[in-house]
Design an enzyme around this catalytic site. Structure first.
Site, short mmCIF file in Angstrom:
data_model
loop_
_atom_site.label_atom_id
_atom_site.label_comp_id
_atom_site.label_asym_id
_atom_site.label_seq_id
_atom_site.Cartn_x
_atom_site.Cartn_y
_atom_site.Cartn_z
N LYS A 162 83.99 10.73 110.36
CA LYS A 162 83.53 9.83 111.42
C LYS A 162 82.21 10.30 112.06
O LYS A 162 82.18 10.76 113.19
CB LYS A 162 84.62 9.67 112.49
N ASP A 223 90.90 -0.58 103.85
CA ASP A 223 91.68 0.12 104.86
C ASP A 223 92.29 -0.96 105.76
O ASP A 223 91.56 -1.78 106.32
CB ASP A 223 90.77 1.05 105.67
N1 GDD Z 1 102.72 12.24 108.85
C1 GDD Z 1 101.57 12.05 109.50
N2 GDD Z 1 101.33 12.81 110.61
N3 GDD Z 1 100.69 11.14 109.04
C2 GDD Z 1 99.52 10.99 109.71
C3 GDD Z 1 99.22 11.74 110.87
C4 GDD Z 1 100.19 12.69 111.34
O1 GDD Z 1 100.01 13.36 112.36
N4 GDD Z 1 97.99 11.35 111.31
C5 GDD Z 1 97.56 10.38 110.47
N5 GDD Z 1 98.48 10.16 109.51
C6 GDD Z 1 98.42 9.19 108.40
C7 GDD Z 1 98.23 7.75 108.87
O2 GDD Z 1 99.48 7.08 108.97
C8 GDD Z 1 97.38 7.15 107.75
O3 GDD Z 1 98.19 6.66 106.71
C9 GDD Z 1 96.59 8.35 107.22
O4 GDD Z 1 97.28 9.53 107.65
C10 GDD Z 1 95.15 8.38 107.72
O5 GDD Z 1 95.17 8.33 109.14
P1 GDD Z 1 94.36 7.22 109.95
O6 GDD Z 1 94.65 7.46 111.39
O7 GDD Z 1 94.59 5.87 109.39
O8 GDD Z 1 92.88 7.69 109.67
P2 GDD Z 1 91.55 6.82 109.50
O9 GDD Z 1 91.82 5.53 108.84
O10 GDD Z 1 90.87 6.79 110.81
O11 GDD Z 1 90.69 7.75 108.50
C11 GDD Z 1 91.25 8.23 107.31
O12 GDD Z 1 91.22 7.25 106.29
C12 GDD Z 1 89.91 6.82 105.88
C13 GDD Z 1 90.07 5.83 104.74
O13 GDD Z 1 90.83 4.74 105.16
C14 GDD Z 1 90.47 9.47 106.88
O14 GDD Z 1 91.17 10.06 105.81
C15 GDD Z 1 89.04 9.12 106.48
O15 GDD Z 1 88.36 10.26 105.98
C16 GDD Z 1 89.06 8.02 105.41
O16 GDD Z 1 87.73 7.62 105.10
MG MG Z 2 93.44 4.40 108.36
#
Ligand code: GDD
Ligand code: MG
Length: 360
Positions: A162, A223
């Site tokens: 980010k 996403d």
């Molecule tokens: N078990 C568990 N525990 N799962 C988690 C936790 C946690 O504490 N935190 C997040 N997750 C899971 C979420 O449910 C989701 O499926 C995934 O990890 C990524 O978390 P998000 O909160 O959706 O992150 P994001 O969408 O802002 O960013 C992530 O995804 C992007 C692509 O969609 C990152 O991985 C980015 O680098 C990536 O580009």
């Molecule tokens: Mg996500």
């Protein structure tokens, strides 16, 4: 390759508004809980054992997916007491893995819909001998993602989660949320505190000279973090643009679940899904939208690119465009709701109460 970890927890996931009560991974996309598509795709790629790393009550998932045998999988659930972050969640399930230290383990973010060739990511991991291999994709605006620049051989040179400043936007290649970890790498993640794989593990591995390999794959990728994206993804599954073995019916302009009741002169198009026991009245037009179980679209309503929650009601002649109607909310007849409006669960909008004007 037989094992995968699916990340479906986190602080924001339950609250981040679809304005429906159901936790996001269980909201139906193309008629089945979204997670089903990921599980079925993993199975089709040869995965047999999946650990669901959650931070909600496993009760949400377990009654539906059970031991996974209906999908041909052995499914286990591990619930964090407090969210441990993406890295902490992986470390927390390490004891459930059968993989030997040098074996590959697949990891998937639980909110991504993609046509990734999973086997080719595993192949890349094997042939390059990487510690972690990452699926990368290109997006127009990378700010909401993890930026992953690579060298000419595809080796990752940095991981910038980010980016905050224009100078940090060094590439349009982003982390698409699917990885292969060499199992021993998971065992090195600290197990006594929350850890972000994106902010801590990947940058730390790179600083230590580890080999992170990127695989740029420009197949379908989305996403599903916003309701609009969720509806888009569901429609793309129905239309066949996003591949999944779990769509319960043929691909086409719409998917109507068995117990739904759609008037013969209603028009459904653009990958619309009509959920179980939902009703669509005479002359209604529903395009590119998801109508969840038991919801009602009354005669003459026009619905486009919208999500209608479980048991919600859209009144006669009401126009919805890019709207989210929460579970059990009721929008009276002759309203006009556009542009990302969210009607909270259980609320009531009277007849003819809302009009939209851009004043242009
Ligand atoms: N078990 C568990 N525990 N799962 C988690 C936790 C946690 O504490 N935190 C997040 N997750 C899971 C979420 O449910 C989701 O499926 C995934 O990890 C990524 O978390 P998000 O909160 O959706 O992150 P994001 O969408 O802002 O960013 C992530 O995804 C992007 C692509 O969609 C990152 O991985 C980015 O680098 C990536 O580009
Ligand atoms: Mg996500």
């Amino acid at each position: 390759m037989t094992e995968a970890i699916l990340l479906v927890g986190g602080k924001g996931t339950r609250l981040r508004p679809l304005t429906v009560h159901t936790p996001k991974p269980m909201v139906p996309a193309a008629g089945v809980p979204f997670l089903t598509h990921q599980l079925a795709r993993a199975r089709a790629a040869g995965v047999e054992h999946v650990v669901l790393a959650t931070s909600y009550l496993a009760e949400v998932f377990e009654p539906y997916f059970g031991d996974g045998s209906s999908l041909g999988l052995h499914l286990e659930y591990v619930t964090e007491e407090e969210p441990l972050g993406t890295g902490g969640a992986l470390r927390n399930v390490a004891s459930r893995l059968h993989a030997a230290p040098g074996d590959p383990v697949l990891v998937f973010n639980g909110d991504v819909l993609t046509g990734l060739d999973i086997a080719s990511l595993v192949d890349t991991h094997r042939t390059t001998g990487a510690d972690v291999s990452l699926h990368l994709t290109r997006v127009a605006d990378p700010r909401a993602y993890g930026l992953v620049p690579t060298d000419e051989a595809g080796r990752v040179t940095a991981f910038l989660e980010k980016p905050q400043t224009p100078e940090e936007i060094v590439t349009d290649q982003i982390n698409a949320g699917a990885y292969v970890f060499t199992r021993s790498v998971i065992d090195t993640i600290p197990n006594d505190r929350p850890v972000s794989v994106e902010r801590e593990t990947f940058p730390g591995l790179l600083a230590d000279g580890a080999h992170l390999q990127g695989l740029l794959d420009s197949t379908y990728w989305l996403d599903l973090g916003t309701p609009h994206a969720f509806v888009r993804g569901s429609a793309d599954l129905v239309l066949g643009r996003a591949p999944s073995p779990a769509v319960p019916g043929p691909r086409g302009e719409y998917l109507v679940l068995d117990t739904a009741d759609v008037a013969p002169d209603a028009k459904l198009a653009g990958g619309t899904v009509i959920g179980a026991r939902a009703r669509v009245g005479s002359g209604a037009e529903v395009t590119g939208s998801t109508v969840l179980d038991g919801a009602v679209v009354e005669p003459g309503a026009q619905v486009r690119d919208s999500l209608i929650g479980t048991g919600a009601r859209v009144g006669a002649r009401t126009v919805l465009e890019g709207a989210v109607i929460g579970d059990h909310a009721a929008v009276g007849p002759d309203n006009e709701l556009r542009d990302g409006v969210r009607i909270w669960c259980d609320s009531r909008i009277p007849a003819g109460a809302v009009r939209f004007s851009s004043d242009q």
